[in-house]
Scaffold this motif. Structure first.
Motif, PDB file in Angstrom:
ATOM      1  N   ARG A   1       0.770  -1.289  -0.108  1.00  0.00           N
ATOM      2  CA  ARG A   1       0.283   0.102  -0.073  1.00  0.00           C
ATOM      3  C   ARG A   1       0.904   1.276  -0.156  1.00  0.00           C
ATOM      4  O   ARG A   1       0.503   2.267  -0.895  1.00  0.00           O
ATOM      5  N   ILE A   2       1.892   1.334   0.830  1.00  0.00           N
ATOM      6  CA  ILE A   2       2.583   2.470   0.823  1.00  0.00           C
ATOM      7  C   ILE A   2       3.366   2.576  -0.501  1.00  0.00           C
ATOM      8  O   ILE A   2       3.776   3.636  -0.963  1.00  0.00           O
ATOM      9  N   ASN A   3       4.110   1.346  -1.113  1.00  0.00           N
ATOM     10  CA  ASN A   3       4.491   1.550  -2.323  1.00  0.00           C
ATOM     11  C   ASN A   3       3.536   2.199  -3.563  1.00  0.00           C
ATOM     12  O   ASN A   3       4.212   3.040  -4.187  1.00  0.00           O
ATOM     13  N   ALA A   4       2.242   1.788  -3.453  1.00  0.00           N
ATOM     14  CA  ALA A   4       1.378   2.216  -4.263  1.00  0.00           C
ATOM     15  C   ALA A   4       1.230   3.663  -4.239  1.00  0.00           C
ATOM     16  O   ALA A   4       0.946   4.650  -5.179  1.00  0.00           O
ATOM     17  N   LEU A   5       0.996   4.254  -2.666  1.00  0.00           N
ATOM     18  CA  LEU A   5       0.874   5.503  -2.331  1.00  0.00           C
ATOM     19  C   LEU A   5       2.160   6.412  -3.010  1.00  0.00           C
ATOM     20  O   LEU A   5       1.748   7.543  -3.428  1.00  0.00           O
ATOM     21  N   GLU A   6       3.232   5.946  -2.906  1.00  0.00           N
ATOM     22  CA  GLU A   6       4.315   6.819  -3.366  1.00  0.00           C
ATOM     23  C   GLU A   6       4.477   6.717  -4.879  1.00  0.00           C
ATOM     24  O   GLU A   6       4.807   7.818  -5.503  1.00  0.00           O
ATOM     25  N   GLU A   7       3.726   5.869  -5.741  1.00  0.00           N
ATOM     26  CA  GLU A   7       3.698   6.021  -7.146  1.00  0.00           C
ATOM     27  C   GLU A   7       2.689   7.053  -7.587  1.00  0.00           C
ATOM     28  O   GLU A   7       2.768   7.522  -8.470  1.00  0.00           O
ATOM     29  N   LYS A   8       1.712   7.027  -6.826  1.00  0.00           N
ATOM     30  CA  LYS A   8       0.516   7.770  -6.975  1.00  0.00           C
ATOM     31  C   LYS A   8       1.023   9.292  -6.860  1.00  0.00           C
ATOM     32  O   LYS A   8       1.002  10.224  -7.531  1.00  0.00           O
ATOM     33  N   SER A   9       1.926   9.489  -5.653  1.00  0.00           N
ATOM     34  CA  SER A   9       2.452  10.711  -5.339  1.00  0.00           C
ATOM     35  C   SER A   9       3.674  11.070  -6.738  1.00  0.00           C
ATOM     36  O   SER A   9       3.427  12.415  -6.783  1.00  0.00           O
ATOM     37  N   ASP A  10       4.151  10.124  -7.029  1.00  0.00           N
ATOM     38  CA  ASP A  10       5.155  10.630  -8.199  1.00  0.00           C
ATOM     39  C   ASP A  10       4.265  11.218  -9.622  1.00  0.00           C
ATOM     40  O   ASP A  10       4.797  12.004  -9.947  1.00  0.00           O
ATOM     41  N   LYS A  11       3.285  10.337  -9.667  1.00  0.00           N
ATOM     42  CA  LYS A  11       2.296  10.819 -10.895  1.00  0.00           C
ATOM     43  C   LYS A  11       1.782  12.236 -10.485  1.00  0.00           C
ATOM     44  O   LYS A  11       1.703  13.041 -11.407  1.00  0.00           O
ATOM     45  N   MET A  12       1.257  12.528  -9.339  1.00  0.00           N
ATOM     46  CA  MET A  12       0.682  13.886  -9.020  1.00  0.00           C
ATOM     47  C   MET A  12       2.038  14.861  -9.142  1.00  0.00           C
ATOM     48  O   MET A  12       1.561  15.836  -9.578  1.00  0.00           O
ATOM     49  N   TYR A  13       3.123  14.564  -8.657  1.00  0.00           N
ATOM     50  CA  TYR A  13       3.965  15.594  -8.704  1.00  0.00           C
ATOM     51  C   TYR A  13       4.352  15.820 -10.400  1.00  0.00           C
ATOM     52  O   TYR A  13       4.567  17.165 -10.735  1.00  0.00           O
TER      53      TYR A  13
END
Length: 207
Positions: free
Chosen positions: A146-158
Motif C-alpha cells: 500500500r505504501i509503495n502504491a501511494l508513493e507511485e501515486k505521489s510520483d504521478k501527481m508530482y
C-alpha cells in the motif's frame, strides 16, 4: 533479552512514526487555513515535533550502543530509526520552503499531494504497529504494498503538478518557489517508502 527490552525498539519506532503523522496533519492544517502572518508560528510547532522525533532517534542509537543482544539486527533498527526521522525532516522542509519563498497563496494541488503523504504516514503507523509481530503478521506485507502504491501515486501527481505550474506561464519566482515545494512534498512520500522498504528488508533478514 527480556520482552520489555525488545519492546523498547518497536515501541520507539512506532512512536517516531506517530510523530511523523502528527507533523503531517499539522502541516495540512497550516496550509489549509493559510495565513502568512502566522506561518512562522506554524513552522515552530512543526520544528518542535521534528525535534521530539530526533530525540527518539538518539534514544534508539544510545540503547543500541549498549545492547548485547537485539530483537533484530542492530543495523536494521538503526536504519529504520534514521529513515523514519527522514520523514519528519522532509515534512518540516515543506513548510520551510513555503516560508523562505514568501508564499502568499497555497495552490490546491499541493494540498492534494499532501493528502497522499498523510495517507502514507497513516499506513506507516499501521506498518510499525505490525512490525513487532512480523513473524506472524498477516497484514504487514499488504501495508508495504500500500505504501509503495501511494508513493507511485505521489510520483504521478508530482509530474502533473509540475506540468500545470509551467503551463500557467507564471513569473519565474513563482515557478521556482513552487518547484521546491512540490519537490519536498514528493520527497515526503519517498521517505515513507524508504521506511517500508527498510521494514521489508529487516523482515526478510530476520525471519
Amino acid at each position: 533479552m527480556s520482552k520489555k527490552q525488545d519492546a523498547f525498539y518497536f515501541e520507539t519506532l512506532m512512536a517516531s512514526a506517530q510523530d511523523a503523522l502528527e507533523e503531517a496533519r499539522l502541516l495540512r492544517a497550516a496550509l489549509t487555513d493559510f495565513d502568512p502572518a502566522h506561518l512562522y508560528d506554524s513552522l515552530q510547532k512543526l520544528h518542535e515535533i521534528e525535534h521530539r522525533a530526533d530525540e527518539k532517534k538518539h534514544l534508539i542509537t544510545d540503547r543500541l550502543a549498549k545492547a548485547f543482544i537485539t530483537p533484530i539486527e542492530r543495523e536494521d533498527i538503526l536504519l529504520l530509526s534514521q529513515t523514519i526521522d527522514e520523514v519528519t525532516d522532509k515534512l518540516e522542509d515543506v513548510l520551510i520552503r513555503v516560508y523562505i519563498n514568501n508564499v502568499k497563496l497555497i495552490r490546491p494541488d499541493a494540498l492534494t499531494m499532501l493528502d497522499v503523504v498523510i495517507e502514507c504516514c497513516e499506513e506507516l503507523c499501521a506498518l510499525l504497529g505490525d512490525f513487532e509481530d512480523f513473524r506472524h503478521s498477516k497484514t504487514l506485507k499488504e501495508r508495504i504494498i500500500r505504501i509503495n502504491a501511494l508513493e507511485e501515486k505521489s510520483d504521478k501527481m508530482y509530474v502533473d503538478c509540475m506540468r500545470r505550474l509551467h503551463e500557467e506561464g507564471a513569473d519565474a519566482l513563482h515557478i521556482i518557489a513552487w518547484r521546491e515545494i512540490y519537490d519536498y512534498l514528493e520527497k515526503c512520500a519517498d521517505a515513507c517508502e524508504h521506511v517500508a522498504d527498510g521494514v521489508e528488508s529487516a523482515v526478510m533478514k530476520n525471519s
